[in-house]
Scaffold this motif. Structure first.
Motif, mmCIF file in Angstrom:
data_model
loop_
_atom_site.group_PDB
_atom_site.id
_atom_site.type_symbol
_atom_site.label_atom_id
_atom_site.label_comp_id
_atom_site.label_asym_id
_atom_site.label_seq_id
_atom_site.Cartn_x
_atom_site.Cartn_y
_atom_site.Cartn_z
ATOM 1 N N THR A 1 0.890 -0.784 0.335
ATOM 2 C CA THR A 1 0.175 0.349 0.300
ATOM 3 C C THR A 1 0.603 1.437 -0.232
ATOM 4 N N TYR A 2 1.000 2.539 -0.359
ATOM 5 C CA TYR A 2 1.816 3.391 -0.481
ATOM 6 C C TYR A 2 1.841 3.932 1.382
ATOM 7 N N GLY A 3 1.233 3.536 2.173
ATOM 8 C CA GLY A 3 1.565 3.450 3.329
ATOM 9 C C GLY A 3 2.531 3.242 3.904
ATOM 10 N N GLY A 4 2.781 1.894 3.010
ATOM 11 C CA GLY A 4 4.123 1.392 3.457
ATOM 12 C C GLY A 4 4.334 -0.046 3.796
ATOM 13 N N ASP A 5 2.672 -0.569 3.926
ATOM 14 C CA ASP A 5 2.826 -1.978 4.452
ATOM 15 C C ASP A 5 3.065 -3.236 2.728
ATOM 16 N N GLN A 6 3.391 -4.575 3.317
ATOM 17 C CA GLN A 6 4.209 -5.044 1.970
ATOM 18 C C GLN A 6 3.913 -6.430 2.208
ATOM 19 N N THR A 7 2.799 -7.428 1.179
ATOM 20 C CA THR A 7 2.439 -8.369 1.118
ATOM 21 C C THR A 7 2.868 -9.522 0.432
ATOM 22 N N GLU A 8 3.820 -10.612 0.383
ATOM 23 C CA GLU A 8 3.869 -11.517 -0.732
ATOM 24 C C GLU A 8 2.703 -12.513 -0.512
ATOM 25 N N ILE A 9 2.406 -12.369 -1.902
ATOM 26 C CA ILE A 9 1.162 -13.542 -2.552
ATOM 27 C C ILE A 9 1.687 -15.056 -3.356
ATOM 28 N N GLN A 10 1.457 -15.556 -2.962
ATOM 29 C CA GLN A 10 2.279 -17.046 -3.588
ATOM 30 C C GLN A 10 1.653 -17.325 -5.132
ATOM 31 N N ALA A 11 2.231 -17.312 -5.984
ATOM 32 C CA ALA A 11 1.607 -17.818 -7.189
ATOM 33 C C ALA A 11 1.166 -18.450 -7.799
ATOM 34 N N THR A 12 0.770 -18.198 -8.801
ATOM 35 C CA THR A 12 0.106 -19.789 -9.080
ATOM 36 C C THR A 12 0.183 -19.525 -10.896
ATOM 37 N N THR A 13 -0.674 -20.659 -11.125
ATOM 38 C CA THR A 13 -0.997 -20.458 -12.828
ATOM 39 C C THR A 13 -1.892 -19.469 -13.003
ATOM 40 N N ALA A 14 -2.822 -19.290 -12.190
ATOM 41 C CA ALA A 14 -3.892 -17.804 -12.932
ATOM 42 C C ALA A 14 -3.351 -16.950 -12.535
ATOM 43 N N LEU A 15 -1.651 -16.566 -11.990
ATOM 44 C CA LEU A 15 -1.751 -15.196 -11.936
ATOM 45 C C LEU A 15 -1.339 -14.811 -13.184
ATOM 46 N N LEU A 16 -1.090 -15.465 -14.067
ATOM 47 C CA LEU A 16 -0.369 -15.797 -15.469
ATOM 48 C C LEU A 16 -1.382 -15.842 -16.166
ATOM 49 N N ARG A 17 -1.848 -14.474 -16.996
ATOM 50 C CA ARG A 17 -2.449 -14.652 -18.422
ATOM 51 C C ARG A 17 -2.883 -14.974 -19.653
ATOM 52 N N ARG A 18 -2.886 -16.162 -20.457
ATOM 53 C CA ARG A 18 -1.753 -16.482 -21.883
ATOM 54 C C ARG A 18 -2.736 -15.888 -22.470
ATOM 55 N N GLU A 19 -2.865 -15.077 -23.777
ATOM 56 C CA GLU A 19 -3.652 -15.581 -25.368
ATOM 57 C C GLU A 19 -2.149 -15.465 -26.160
ATOM 58 N N ALA A 20 -3.162 -15.991 -27.431
ATOM 59 C CA ALA A 20 -2.034 -16.211 -28.693
ATOM 60 C C ALA A 20 -2.169 -14.905 -28.919
ATOM 61 N N ALA A 21 -0.534 -14.751 -29.789
ATOM 62 C CA ALA A 21 -0.448 -13.909 -30.387
ATOM 63 C C ALA A 21 0.559 -14.342 -31.195
ATOM 64 N N ASP A 22 0.748 -13.651 -32.721
ATOM 65 C CA ASP A 22 2.684 -13.935 -32.714
ATOM 66 C C ASP A 22 3.182 -13.284 -32.682
ATOM 67 N N ARG A 23 3.677 -12.167 -31.811
ATOM 68 C CA ARG A 23 4.792 -11.446 -31.819
ATOM 69 C C ARG A 23 3.858 -10.330 -30.726
ATOM 70 N N CYS A 24 5.205 -9.459 -29.931
ATOM 71 C CA CYS A 24 5.149 -8.538 -29.329
ATOM 72 C C CYS A 24 3.561 -7.394 -29.347
ATOM 73 N N PRO A 25 3.343 -6.454 -28.553
ATOM 74 C CA PRO A 25 2.211 -6.054 -29.692
ATOM 75 C C PRO A 25 3.589 -4.404 -29.143
ATOM 76 N N PRO A 26 2.683 -3.536 -30.310
ATOM 77 C CA PRO A 26 3.803 -2.815 -30.584
ATOM 78 C C PRO A 26 4.014 -1.254 -29.251
ATOM 79 N N PRO A 27 4.822 -0.582 -28.928
ATOM 80 C CA PRO A 27 5.235 0.029 -28.257
ATOM 81 C C PRO A 27 4.120 1.159 -27.548
ATOM 82 N N LYS A 28 3.978 1.185 -25.851
ATOM 83 C CA LYS A 28 2.486 2.225 -26.097
ATOM 84 C C LYS A 28 3.025 3.371 -26.168
ATOM 85 N N GLY A 29 2.136 4.394 -26.626
ATOM 86 C CA GLY A 29 2.557 5.560 -26.816
ATOM 87 C C GLY A 29 1.694 6.430 -26.848
#
Length: 174
Positions: free
Chosen positions: A146-174
């Motif tokens: 939080t912006y007040g300074g608290d920190q929490t560690e969250i255990q990673a699972t496969t649900a933490l990563l969202r996968r979607e079909a793509a043939d290349r990286c998206p163009p840079p955000k601008g």
């Protein structure tokens, strides 16, 4: 070559011969052999796994919560590229192609923490390819705070990563 390519090639050669301006006795020529008899079919090249974009699927629970870092070990896929790095962050992907890839990222200053307003910064981070004989798995954790300074560690699972079909990286955000 594939058999349909040989058929097209045979037709093109026949058309070229008919238009070449030479006067030959066409009846004396034998018709071209069907393409399936001229060359054996070659096996098709091995198919490769499609590529995908991977995003962090974490979302803050309120406007005061933020993402500060992640330290993940991913197996079952190869990281082909780091597509972008959120402003004020460092991201490292090591061990790609070895079966387990370490993905580490962190904000270099507090102002770079990813908040509710910055969710697009963690979208499409990595271009990956699944390993066909392996199961996708994730170990490690993400650090939120939080912006007040608290920190929490969250255990990673496969649900933490969202996968979607793509043939290349998206163009840079601008």
């Amino acid at each position: 070559m594939r058999t349909w390519r040989l058929t097209i090639l045979t037709l093109l050669l026949a058309a070229t011969a008919a238009c070449d301006g030479q006067k030959k006795d066409r009846k004396a020529e034998a018709p071209p052999a069907p393409a399936s008899q001229t060359a054996p079919a070659t096996p098709s090249p091995p198919t490769t796994q499609p590529t995908e974009l991977v995003s962090l699927a974490w979302r803050p629970s309120n406007s005061n919560q933020n993402l500060q870092a992640f330290d993940l070990e991913v197996s079952g896929l190869d990281v082909l590229a780091v597509c972008h790095v959120p402003p004020g962050w460092t991201i490292n992907a090591t061990g790609a192609g070895e079966g387990v890839t370490a993905l580490k990222g962190q904000a270099t200053v507090g102002a770079a923490f990813v908040s509710l307003d910055d969710m697009e910064d963690i979208a499409g981070l990595f271009l990956v390819r699944a390993r066909p004989s392996e199961t996708f798995a994730v170990k490690g954790d993400i650090t939120t705070g939080t912006y007040g300074g608290d920190q929490t560690e969250i255990q990673a699972t496969t649900a933490l990563l969202r996968r979607e079909a793509a043939d290349r990286c998206p163009p840079p955000k601008g």
